[in-house]
Design a protein around this motif. Structure first.
Motif, PDB file in Angstrom:
ATOM      1  N   GLN A 174       0.846  -1.190   0.000  1.00  0.00           N
ATOM      2  CA  GLN A 174       0.000   0.000   0.000  1.00  0.00           C
ATOM      3  C   GLN A 174       0.880   1.238   0.000  1.00  0.00           C
ATOM      4  O   GLN A 174       2.027   1.208   0.446  1.00  0.00           O
ATOM      5  CB  GLN A 174      -0.942   0.015   1.202  1.00  0.00           C
ATOM      6  CG  GLN A 174      -0.246   0.096   2.546  1.00  0.00           C
ATOM      7  CD  GLN A 174      -1.224   0.089   3.708  1.00  0.00           C
ATOM      8  OE1 GLN A 174      -2.256  -0.546   3.652  1.00  0.00           O
ATOM      9  NE2 GLN A 174      -0.876   0.791   4.764  1.00  0.00           N
ATOM     10  N   CYS A 175       0.341   2.333  -0.536  1.00  0.00           N
ATOM     11  CA  CYS A 175       1.093   3.583  -0.582  1.00  0.00           C
ATOM     12  C   CYS A 175       0.126   4.757  -0.537  1.00  0.00           C
ATOM     13  O   CYS A 175      -0.981   4.691  -1.091  1.00  0.00           O
ATOM     14  CB  CYS A 175       1.935   3.648  -1.852  1.00  0.00           C
ATOM     15  SG  CYS A 175       3.018   5.107  -1.958  1.00  0.00           S
ATOM     16  N   THR A 176       0.549   5.820   0.118  1.00  0.00           N
ATOM     17  CA  THR A 176      -0.229   7.056   0.157  1.00  0.00           C
ATOM     18  C   THR A 176       0.719   8.234   0.345  1.00  0.00           C
ATOM     19  O   THR A 176       1.908   8.051   0.650  1.00  0.00           O
ATOM     20  CB  THR A 176      -1.290   7.032   1.267  1.00  0.00           C
ATOM     21  OG1 THR A 176      -2.156   8.161   1.132  1.00  0.00           O
ATOM     22  CG2 THR A 176      -0.661   7.056   2.652  1.00  0.00           C
ATOM     23  N   VAL A 177       0.188   9.433   0.163  1.00  0.00           N
ATOM     24  CA  VAL A 177       0.962  10.662   0.338  1.00  0.00           C
ATOM     25  C   VAL A 177       0.203  11.578   1.291  1.00  0.00           C
ATOM     26  O   VAL A 177      -1.007  11.789   1.130  1.00  0.00           O
ATOM     27  CB  VAL A 177       1.185  11.397  -1.003  1.00  0.00           C
ATOM     28  CG1 VAL A 177       1.944  12.709  -0.781  1.00  0.00           C
ATOM     29  CG2 VAL A 177       1.943  10.510  -1.984  1.00  0.00           C
ATOM     30  N   PHE A 178       0.906  12.105   2.270  1.00  0.00           N
ATOM     31  CA  PHE A 178       0.334  13.082   3.190  1.00  0.00           C
ATOM     32  C   PHE A 178       1.008  14.430   2.929  1.00  0.00           C
ATOM     33  O   PHE A 178       2.236  14.523   2.923  1.00  0.00           O
ATOM     34  CB  PHE A 178       0.558  12.676   4.648  1.00  0.00           C
ATOM     35  CG  PHE A 178      -0.005  11.323   4.997  1.00  0.00           C
ATOM     36  CD1 PHE A 178      -1.370  11.078   4.944  1.00  0.00           C
ATOM     37  CD2 PHE A 178       0.837  10.284   5.379  1.00  0.00           C
ATOM     38  CE1 PHE A 178      -1.897   9.833   5.258  1.00  0.00           C
ATOM     39  CE2 PHE A 178       0.324   9.039   5.709  1.00  0.00           C
ATOM     40  CZ  PHE A 178      -1.044   8.807   5.647  1.00  0.00           C
ATOM     41  N   ASP A 179       0.215  15.443   2.684  1.00  0.00           N
ATOM     42  CA  ASP A 179       0.752  16.776   2.408  1.00  0.00           C
ATOM     43  C   ASP A 179       0.482  17.683   3.601  1.00  0.00           C
ATOM     44  O   ASP A 179      -0.560  18.342   3.689  1.00  0.00           O
ATOM     45  CB  ASP A 179       0.114  17.358   1.145  1.00  0.00           C
ATOM     46  CG  ASP A 179       0.658  18.745   0.812  1.00  0.00           C
ATOM     47  OD1 ASP A 179       1.597  19.199   1.502  1.00  0.00           O
ATOM     48  OD2 ASP A 179       0.143  19.371  -0.126  1.00  0.00           O
ATOM     49  N   THR A 201       8.248   7.432  -7.390  1.00  0.00           N
ATOM     50  CA  THR A 201       7.451   8.129  -8.403  1.00  0.00           C
ATOM     51  C   THR A 201       6.596   9.215  -7.769  1.00  0.00           C
ATOM     52  O   THR A 201       6.513  10.346  -8.287  1.00  0.00           O
ATOM     53  CB  THR A 201       6.554   7.128  -9.159  1.00  0.00           C
ATOM     54  OG1 THR A 201       7.368   6.105  -9.734  1.00  0.00           O
ATOM     55  CG2 THR A 201       5.747   7.818 -10.250  1.00  0.00           C
ATOM     56  N   GLU A 202       5.958   8.901  -6.647  1.00  0.00           N
ATOM     57  CA  GLU A 202       5.124   9.893  -5.969  1.00  0.00           C
ATOM     58  C   GLU A 202       5.968  11.063  -5.468  1.00  0.00           C
ATOM     59  O   GLU A 202       5.549  12.226  -5.553  1.00  0.00           O
ATOM     60  CB  GLU A 202       4.360   9.239  -4.815  1.00  0.00           C
ATOM     61  CG  GLU A 202       3.254   8.296  -5.264  1.00  0.00           C
ATOM     62  CD  GLU A 202       2.170   9.028  -6.044  1.00  0.00           C
ATOM     63  OE1 GLU A 202       1.533   9.930  -5.486  1.00  0.00           O
ATOM     64  OE2 GLU A 202       1.984   8.702  -7.231  1.00  0.00           O
ATOM     65  N   GLY A 212       1.003  15.898 -12.258  1.00  0.00           N
ATOM     66  CA  GLY A 212       0.112  14.766 -12.050  1.00  0.00           C
ATOM     67  C   GLY A 212      -0.763  14.909 -10.815  1.00  0.00           C
ATOM     68  O   GLY A 212      -0.965  16.006 -10.294  1.00  0.00           O
ATOM     69  N   GLU A 213      -1.254  13.789 -10.358  1.00  0.00           N
ATOM     70  CA  GLU A 213      -2.121  13.735  -9.184  1.00  0.00           C
ATOM     71  C   GLU A 213      -1.507  12.798  -8.154  1.00  0.00           C
ATOM     72  O   GLU A 213      -1.713  11.588  -8.207  1.00  0.00           O
ATOM     73  CB  GLU A 213      -3.516  13.246  -9.569  1.00  0.00           C
ATOM     74  CG  GLU A 213      -4.248  14.168 -10.521  1.00  0.00           C
ATOM     75  CD  GLU A 213      -5.635  13.654 -10.861  1.00  0.00           C
ATOM     76  OE1 GLU A 213      -6.112  12.728 -10.169  1.00  0.00           O
ATOM     77  OE2 GLU A 213      -6.247  14.172 -11.816  1.00  0.00           O
ATOM     78  N   PRO A 214      -0.730  13.327  -7.214  1.00  0.00           N
ATOM     79  CA  PRO A 214      -0.169  12.470  -6.163  1.00  0.00           C
ATOM     80  C   PRO A 214      -1.270  11.797  -5.337  1.00  0.00           C
ATOM     81  O   PRO A 214      -2.425  12.230  -5.341  1.00  0.00           O
ATOM     82  CB  PRO A 214       0.642  13.452  -5.310  1.00  0.00           C
ATOM     83  CG  PRO A 214       0.902  14.616  -6.210  1.00  0.00           C
ATOM     84  CD  PRO A 214      -0.303  14.720  -7.094  1.00  0.00           C
ATOM     85  N   LEU A 215      -0.892  10.768  -4.622  1.00  0.00           N
ATOM     86  CA  LEU A 215      -1.848   9.974  -3.837  1.00  0.00           C
ATOM     87  C   LEU A 215      -2.220  10.671  -2.528  1.00  0.00           C
ATOM     88  O   LEU A 215      -2.268  10.034  -1.473  1.00  0.00           O
ATOM     89  CB  LEU A 215      -1.258   8.586  -3.554  1.00  0.00           C
ATOM     90  CG  LEU A 215      -1.140   7.636  -4.751  1.00  0.00           C
ATOM     91  CD1 LEU A 215      -0.274   6.426  -4.387  1.00  0.00           C
ATOM     92  CD2 LEU A 215      -2.525   7.181  -5.204  1.00  0.00           C
ATOM     93  N   ILE A 216      -2.515  11.958  -2.603  1.00  0.00           N
ATOM     94  CA  ILE A 216      -2.940  12.701  -1.413  1.00  0.00           C
ATOM     95  C   ILE A 216      -4.427  12.437  -1.195  1.00  0.00           C
ATOM     96  O   ILE A 216      -5.243  12.648  -2.100  1.00  0.00           O
ATOM     97  CB  ILE A 216      -2.674  14.204  -1.590  1.00  0.00           C
ATOM     98  CG1 ILE A 216      -1.176  14.453  -1.784  1.00  0.00           C
ATOM     99  CG2 ILE A 216      -3.196  14.990  -0.377  1.00  0.00           C
ATOM    100  CD1 ILE A 216      -0.842  15.863  -2.251  1.00  0.00           C
TER     101      ILE A 216
END
Length: 271
Positions: free
Chosen positions: A160-165, A210-211, A220-224
């Motif tokens: 799993q992967c996600t991005v927190f901004d 990549t993110e 692009g659209e990061p996984l935020i």
């Protein structure tokens, strides 16, 4: 105006011809700074691609030494380096790949006393660790410091992967919106107990890199606000929305956590 050397033009040619990157984007990467916490199954591929991409300064945090059991997935290391600190092994591999990049090593365990100093000078943080206590600590520190965090995890055949901004605290969820507290010890098995297919780390670590590059370039659209989940046995990828929890103890409307917490490391797990 930034001037690429002849060698840099050759090295980054495939980036420069991308309209979304171009010379300006590559210059931006060369001026960027990324910290990777963990030089293991996730950190190894992430570091390879960040350094290959020409991220100007890459920090590596790890306190462990290379073990034979690491070599099935931790591709930065090799048999001759068993017993060598992972940060030293990683630096040798990465400097040979791209001498353009400044590699900074931190041969230490992350804790609440040092993490704010570790992350303060970096643009993006990658969490490549393998236990809940450190994951919560990294999340909380990045939240307090207003950093962007790329988080991944893996176990058995899943990732799993996600991005927190956390430069936008009002809108970005945090790790505690997903898991408010670590699970009780023994509730979730570790990779030592449940196993891990080595290539899962390769896939998820590459997604992390990549993110991070997307975030650095602003493309692009990061996984935020999204959690990417992979099941390798069926090769299914799906995304689920991560919503900001108004009751979150860290980033909710009435936060209860106002300083760093260090949990007991007997709670070992990925998810």
């Amino acid at each position: 105006m930034f001037q690429f050397t002849e060698e840099q033009i050759k090295r980054y040619a495939r980036h420069i011809i991308l309209p979304e990157v171009g010379g300006q984007g590559q210059e931006k990467l060369l001026k960027s700074k990324v910290l990777v916490i963990g030089a293991g199954g996730l950190g190894s591929p992430a570091l390879f691609y960040l350094v290959a991409a020409g991220v100007g300064k890459v920090g590596i945090v790890d306190y462990d030494v290379v073990d034979f059991s690491n070599l099935q997935r931790q591709i930065l290391h090799n048999t001759d380096r068993v017993g060598v600190p992972k940060v030293e092994s990683a630096k040798q591999t990465l400097k040979a790949l791209n001498p353009d990049v400044e590699i900074v090593t931190y041969n230490q365990m992350v804790n609440k006393d040092n993490i704010m100093d570790l992350i303060k000078d970096y643009d993006v943080i990658l969490d490549g660790t393998d236990n809940f206590p450190t994951r919560f600590l990294i999340n909380d520190a990045c939240y307090f410091a207003g950093k962007k965090l790329v988080s991944a995890a893996m176990l058995r055949f899943e990732g799993q992967c996600t991005v927190f901004d956390f430069t936008d605290k009002e809108n970005s969820p945090c790790y505690r919106c997903l898991f408010p507290e670590p699970p009780p010890p023994g509730m979730v098995p570790s990779c030592q107990e449940a196993g891990i297919l080595g290539s899962i780390g390769g896939i998820m670590g590459c997604i992390q890199a990549t993110e991070a590059i997307k975030v650095l370039l602003g493309i692009g659209e990061p996984l935020i606000g999204k959690l990417l989940i992979m099941d390798a046995l069926s090769m299914d990828f799906r995304k689920v929305k991560l919503r900001k929890d108004p009751e979150c103890p860290l980033c909710g409307k009435e936060p209860k956590i106002k300083e760093l917490i260090e949990y007991d490391h007997t709670c070992e797990a990925r998810f």
